[in-house]
Design a protein around this motif. Structure first.
Motif, PDB file in Angstrom:
ATOM      1  N   GLY A  68       5.552   2.555 -10.831  1.00 55.85           N
ATOM      2  CA  GLY A  68       4.660   3.392 -10.035  1.00 55.85           C
ATOM      3  C   GLY A  68       3.297   2.753  -9.859  1.00 55.85           C
ATOM      4  O   GLY A  68       2.718   2.765  -8.766  1.00 55.85           O
ATOM      5  N   ALA A  69       2.757   2.175 -10.937  1.00 55.78           N
ATOM      6  CA  ALA A  69       1.450   1.520 -10.859  1.00 55.78           C
ATOM      7  C   ALA A  69       1.505   0.294  -9.959  1.00 55.78           C
ATOM      8  O   ALA A  69       0.571   0.037  -9.181  1.00 55.78           O
ATOM      9  N   LEU A  70       2.573  -0.469 -10.042  1.00 53.29           N
ATOM     10  CA  LEU A  70       2.708  -1.625  -9.144  1.00 53.29           C
ATOM     11  C   LEU A  70       2.808  -1.177  -7.693  1.00 53.29           C
ATOM     12  O   LEU A  70       2.267  -1.838  -6.794  1.00 53.29           O
TER      13      LEU A  70
ATOM     14  N   GLY B 296       5.936  -7.295   2.313  1.00 55.39           N
ATOM     15  CA  GLY B 296       6.688  -8.141   1.378  1.00 55.39           C
ATOM     16  C   GLY B 296       6.656  -7.605  -0.033  1.00 55.39           C
ATOM     17  O   GLY B 296       7.655  -7.621  -0.746  1.00 55.39           O
ATOM     18  N   ALA B 297       5.487  -7.108  -0.436  1.00 49.12           N
ATOM     19  CA  ALA B 297       5.351  -6.559  -1.783  1.00 49.12           C
ATOM     20  C   ALA B 297       6.183  -5.287  -1.935  1.00 49.12           C
ATOM     21  O   ALA B 297       6.810  -5.067  -2.983  1.00 49.12           O
ATOM     22  N   ILE B 298       6.211  -4.466  -0.901  1.00 48.43           N
ATOM     23  CA  ILE B 298       7.028  -3.243  -0.947  1.00 48.43           C
ATOM     24  C   ILE B 298       8.498  -3.598  -1.079  1.00 48.43           C
ATOM     25  O   ILE B 298       9.234  -2.979  -1.864  1.00 48.43           O
TER      26      ILE B 298
ATOM     27  N   LEU C 208       9.153  -4.678  -4.631  1.00 47.59           N
ATOM     28  CA  LEU C 208       9.118  -3.517  -5.520  1.00 47.59           C
ATOM     29  C   LEU C 208      10.378  -2.661  -5.393  1.00 47.59           C
ATOM     30  O   LEU C 208      10.909  -2.181  -6.393  1.00 47.59           O
ATOM     31  N   VAL C 209      10.856  -2.489  -4.171  1.00 50.42           N
ATOM     32  CA  VAL C 209      12.081  -1.698  -3.968  1.00 50.42           C
ATOM     33  C   VAL C 209      13.269  -2.394  -4.615  1.00 50.42           C
ATOM     34  O   VAL C 209      14.076  -1.762  -5.323  1.00 50.42           O
ATOM     35  N   VAL C 210      13.396  -3.709  -4.417  1.00 49.63           N
ATOM     36  CA  VAL C 210      14.508  -4.452  -5.016  1.00 49.63           C
ATOM     37  C   VAL C 210      14.420  -4.400  -6.544  1.00 49.63           C
ATOM     38  O   VAL C 210      15.421  -4.157  -7.231  1.00 49.63           O
ATOM     39  N   SER C 211      13.221  -4.600  -7.081  1.00 49.87           N
ATOM     40  CA  SER C 211      13.053  -4.552  -8.535  1.00 49.87           C
ATOM     41  C   SER C 211      13.332  -3.153  -9.081  1.00 49.87           C
ATOM     42  O   SER C 211      13.951  -3.002 -10.140  1.00 49.87           O
ATOM     43  N   GLY C 212      12.876  -2.143  -8.385  1.00 44.10           N
ATOM     44  CA  GLY C 212      13.143  -0.773  -8.810  1.00 44.10           C
ATOM     45  C   GLY C 212      14.621  -0.438  -8.780  1.00 44.10           C
ATOM     46  O   GLY C 212      15.138   0.217  -9.689  1.00 44.10           O
ATOM     47  N   LEU C 213      15.316  -0.892  -7.739  1.00 43.25           N
ATOM     48  CA  LEU C 213      16.760  -0.657  -7.664  1.00 43.25           C
ATOM     49  C   LEU C 213      17.493  -1.406  -8.771  1.00 43.25           C
ATOM     50  O   LEU C 213      18.467  -0.895  -9.341  1.00 43.25           O
ATOM     51  N   PHE C 214      17.033  -2.612  -9.077  1.00 41.53           N
ATOM     52  CA  PHE C 214      17.635  -3.364 -10.170  1.00 41.53           C
ATOM     53  C   PHE C 214      17.455  -2.620 -11.495  1.00 41.53           C
ATOM     54  O   PHE C 214      18.404  -2.487 -12.276  1.00 41.53           O
TER      55      PHE C 214
END
Length: 154
Positions: free
Chosen positions: A63-65, A74-76, A79-85
């Protein structure tokens, strides 16, 4: 036929030695000494508070990131890929843990007299808390620091 390490050795030695079957009969099993198999503990016997603090720390981190870096396309995406992982990583563990959960309700606790019994000896709650939660807590602090840095710099 299920083979344990003793029967497996007897089967291999049977090729080279004629008396391997006699050797296998003389080997005692753990059940002969009153030792029984211990069932697995899929929660590792840890209290629910450790798991909830860990999940909360990772949620704060992502959430903070998102707040600090979520202004760029690109950052979004990252973040979405990392969150899904992370969701898949923890979700798979949650689903596998829920299999047979009803049969584990009466399982003996790993906690004995305030200590968690491990293979290398008993550990206190503080030691387990520190070892398991230091990185998630530091990730959450890092995420909050990123918000502060972004607010100060930009």
């Amino acid at each position: 036929m299920f083979l344990d390490e003793h029967n497996m050795a007897a089967q291999v030695n049977d090729i080279y030695h004629d008396d391997a079957k006699e050797d296998a009969k003389s080997v005692s099993s753990p059940e002969d000494h009153g030792i029984t198999a211990k069932h697995e503990s899929r929660t590792f016997g840890l209290p629910r508070s450790v798991w909830s603090i860990m999940m909360t720390c990772y949620a704060i981190f992502f959430g903070a990131l998102a707040v600090a870096m979520g202004h760029d396309g690109g950052a979004i995406f990252v973040l979405v890929v990392s969150g899904l992982f992370a969701l898949m990583y923890f979700g798979t563990g949650f689903v596998l843990n829920s299999i047979g959960a009803a049969s584990r309700k009466n399982q003996k606790s790993e906690w004995v007299e305030g200590k968690f019994q491990t293979q290398s000896g008993p550990m206190s709650f503080g030691a387990i808390f520190g070892q398991m939660l230091i990185l998630p807590i530091l990730f959450a602090i890092f995420g909050i620091a990123m918000i502060i840095i972004r607010h100060v710099v930009i």
